[in-house]
Motif scaffolding. Structure first.
Motif, PDB file in Angstrom:
ATOM      1  N   GLU A  95       0.782  -1.304   0.110  1.00 18.34           N
ATOM      2  CA  GLU A  95      -0.022  -0.145  -0.011  1.00 18.34           C
ATOM      3  C   GLU A  95       0.872   1.296   0.030  1.00 18.34           C
ATOM      4  O   GLU A  95       0.343   2.516  -0.205  1.00 18.34           O
ATOM      5  CB  GLU A  95      -1.235  -0.080   1.291  1.00 18.34           C
ATOM      6  CG  GLU A  95      -0.545   0.146   2.688  1.00 18.34           C
ATOM      7  CD  GLU A  95      -0.020  -1.478   3.106  1.00 18.34           C
ATOM      8  OE1 GLU A  95      -0.239  -2.263   2.390  1.00 18.34           O
ATOM      9  OE2 GLU A  95       0.191  -1.408   4.376  1.00 18.34           O
ATOM     10  N   ARG A 123      -9.199   6.697  -0.560  1.00 17.75           N
ATOM     11  CA  ARG A 123      -9.850   7.213   0.853  1.00 17.75           C
ATOM     12  C   ARG A 123      -8.511   7.356   1.556  1.00 17.75           C
ATOM     13  O   ARG A 123      -8.655   8.253   2.497  1.00 17.75           O
ATOM     14  CB  ARG A 123     -10.297   5.725   1.512  1.00 17.75           C
ATOM     15  CG  ARG A 123      -9.159   4.766   1.746  1.00 17.75           C
ATOM     16  CD  ARG A 123      -9.756   3.401   2.105  1.00 17.75           C
ATOM     17  NE  ARG A 123      -8.874   2.315   2.400  1.00 17.75           N
ATOM     18  CZ  ARG A 123      -7.941   1.742   1.427  1.00 17.75           C
ATOM     19  NH1 ARG A 123      -8.334   1.942   0.058  1.00 17.75           N
ATOM     20  NH2 ARG A 123      -7.202   0.782   1.745  1.00 17.75           N
ATOM     21  N   ARG A 124      -7.242   7.325   1.343  1.00 19.08           N
ATOM     22  CA  ARG A 124      -6.214   7.776   2.142  1.00 19.08           C
ATOM     23  C   ARG A 124      -5.526   8.901   1.614  1.00 19.08           C
ATOM     24  O   ARG A 124      -4.578   9.379   1.974  1.00 19.08           O
ATOM     25  CB  ARG A 124      -4.920   6.419   2.190  1.00 19.08           C
ATOM     26  CG  ARG A 124      -5.436   5.231   2.861  1.00 19.08           C
ATOM     27  CD  ARG A 124      -4.060   4.788   3.558  1.00 19.08           C
ATOM     28  NE  ARG A 124      -4.682   3.509   3.959  1.00 19.08           N
ATOM     29  CZ  ARG A 124      -4.342   2.347   3.394  1.00 19.08           C
ATOM     30  NH1 ARG A 124      -3.784   2.435   2.278  1.00 19.08           N
ATOM     31  NH2 ARG A 124      -4.559   1.295   3.657  1.00 19.08           N
ATOM     32  N   ARG A 126      -6.597  12.029   1.634  1.00 19.52           N
ATOM     33  CA  ARG A 126      -6.761  13.232   2.385  1.00 19.52           C
ATOM     34  C   ARG A 126      -7.143  14.182   1.419  1.00 19.52           C
ATOM     35  O   ARG A 126      -7.016  15.589   1.478  1.00 19.52           O
ATOM     36  CB  ARG A 126      -5.378  13.867   3.147  1.00 19.52           C
ATOM     37  CG  ARG A 126      -4.611  12.847   4.168  1.00 19.52           C
ATOM     38  CD  ARG A 126      -3.775  13.410   4.564  1.00 19.52           C
ATOM     39  NE  ARG A 126      -2.783  12.211   5.223  1.00 19.52           N
ATOM     40  CZ  ARG A 126      -2.938  11.758   6.508  1.00 19.52           C
ATOM     41  NH1 ARG A 126      -3.829  12.453   7.178  1.00 19.52           N
ATOM     42  NH2 ARG A 126      -2.123  10.848   6.784  1.00 19.52           N
TER      43      ARG A 126
END
Ligand code: ADP
Ligand code: MG
Length: 390
Positions: A95, A123-124, A126
């Motif tokens: 990831e 989703r990560r 930001r």
């Protein structure tokens, strides 16, 4: 710098700079006694589209999973640009590699809608809720699925599901996208259309792409560069034209499409080509670097190299008159839309895929002419590779 206008606010796509080069050195991987990868080196330039072509079991998925970080290589190193991704005990988690993957079986979350599946990929990042939503809308728009954003995967066709997977792969603008036989589960016409979408969307995004397939037509259509994988090794890396016109090994020649093969004896050079005696005939060919005078050779003939000619009245007039045209008989003919593919028998063997815009009826006696550019000579003893080619 390219600026692509989208339906959302203008977003700068740094197409030239976003992709990251991939550099692989000496990677090996064994599963028990099975050596899936036996020392692979591979360089992919930033934003290049590379296809790894090889038969089932040749190690394609193992290599891709190692690059993705789903699997660890036993030895060897992986760099993305200058950045060390894996070597020895150093192993960046999947990831954190900044890549995305598209699989044969789509791998969508069944309990999420199309929009949620695509949003999950960023989703990560930001992004604010509005910015994220705009990205998702834009990605779905790019694959032509805006109208399906509230649907669940099971409500979609296979082609639509794979489009969702493609939207999910590009929504986060990753520097590297990996594809594992993404079209294998789709019907022929859909496969062709989606292939074009994959090529254009991936190239427009500026991402570096590594795509694996066992389908040579797919590889030739997509690739800037093709690596041909055989039994855990890359046998040749080159442009599609290099691979087709100058295959490095018999395996590469066979796996990238042959009409058939003849055996003969190499007699020397003629007019920039090699010359091979096959029975009564003298055929010009492209010799591999390993052929030499007086050795037995195998002529590997591309389907595109054969032409059918009418047999003149009273043929053969004199055996020495024409040493290149071979008497042949049409065995079968198949309509291919743009013309006809023929199966042709001659004294030296059978050729398939002999194309002509007109149909030659079964049983017709004709002449077969083989263009030297698609007639590849390899030493006959180089047969070890042959059994692995299908
Ligand atoms: P490809 O994708 O080209 O079909 P793979 O990379 O899947 O090839 O497989 C390469 C070789 O490694 C095959 O012989 C396969 O059977 C073996 N292999 C792959 N994955 C595993 C595994 N998890 N366990 C044992 N053997 C495996
Ligand atoms: Mg595979």
């Amino acid at each position: 710098m390219t600026v692509i206008q989208s339906s959302g606010p203008a977003r700068e796509l740094t197409a030239e700079s976003r992709g990251e080069g991939v550099h692989i050195r000496g990677v090996r991987k064994a599963y028990g006694t099975v050596e899936a990868l036996k020392g692979v080196d591979l360089d992919i330039a930033a934003s290049q589209f590379t296809v790894l072509l090889g038969p089932s079991g040749s190690g394609k998925t193992t290599l891709l999973r190692g690059i993705a970080g789903i699997e660890r290589f036993d030895v060897g190193s992986v760099h993305f640009g200058d950045k060390l991704i894996s070597r020895g005990s150093h192993h960046l988690p999947s990831e954190r590699r900044g890549l995305s993957m598209v699989f044969q079986d789509y791998a969508l979350w069944p309990h999420m809608t199309v929009r949620q599946n695509v949003a999950y990929a960023i989703r990560r990042q930001r992004l604010g809720a509005t910015a994220a939503e705009l990205r998702v809308v834009e990605a779905l728009d790019r694959v032509g699925l805006s109208a399906k954003s509230a649907a669940y995967p099971h409500e979609l066709s296979g082609g639509q599901q794979q489009r969702v997977a493609l939207a999910r792969a590009i929504v986060g603008d990753p520097p590297l996208v990996l594809f594992d036989e993404p079209l294998s589960n789709l019907d022929a016409d859909l496969r062709e259309r989606l292939r074009v979408e994959i090529a254009t969307l991936t190239r427009a995004s500026g991402a570096t792409a590594l795509y694996i397939t066992h389908d040579q037509a797919e590889a030739f259509a997509l690739a800037d560069q093709i690596g041909v994988l055989n039994q855990g090794r890359i046998e040749q890396l080159g442009t599609p034209e290099q691979i087709y016109q100058a295959p490095a090994t018999q395996f590469v020649a066979r796996f990238t499409g042959l009409g058939g093969s003849f055996v003969g004896k190499y007699v020397g050079d003629r007019g920039g080509y090699g010359q091979v005696r096959v029975g009564e005939h003298q055929l010009r060919c492209v010799p591999s670097s390993t052929v030499a005078r007086h050795i037995d050779v195998e002529l590997l003939i591309r389907p595109t190299a054969s032409r059918l000619l009418p047999r003149p009245e009273g043929w053969p007039t004199s055996a020495s008159e024409n040493l290149e045209d071979i008497e042949a008989t049409i065995v079968d003919v198949a309509y291919r839309g743009r013309g006809y593919d023929h199966v042709v028998d001659c004294a030296y063997g059978r050729l398939v895929g002999v194309f002509d815009v007109q149909a030659w009826p079964r049983g017709t006696r004709c002449l077969l002419r083989i263009e030297p550019d698609g007639c590849l000579a390899f030493p006959a003893e180089d047969r070890a590779t042959r059994s692995n080619s299908r």
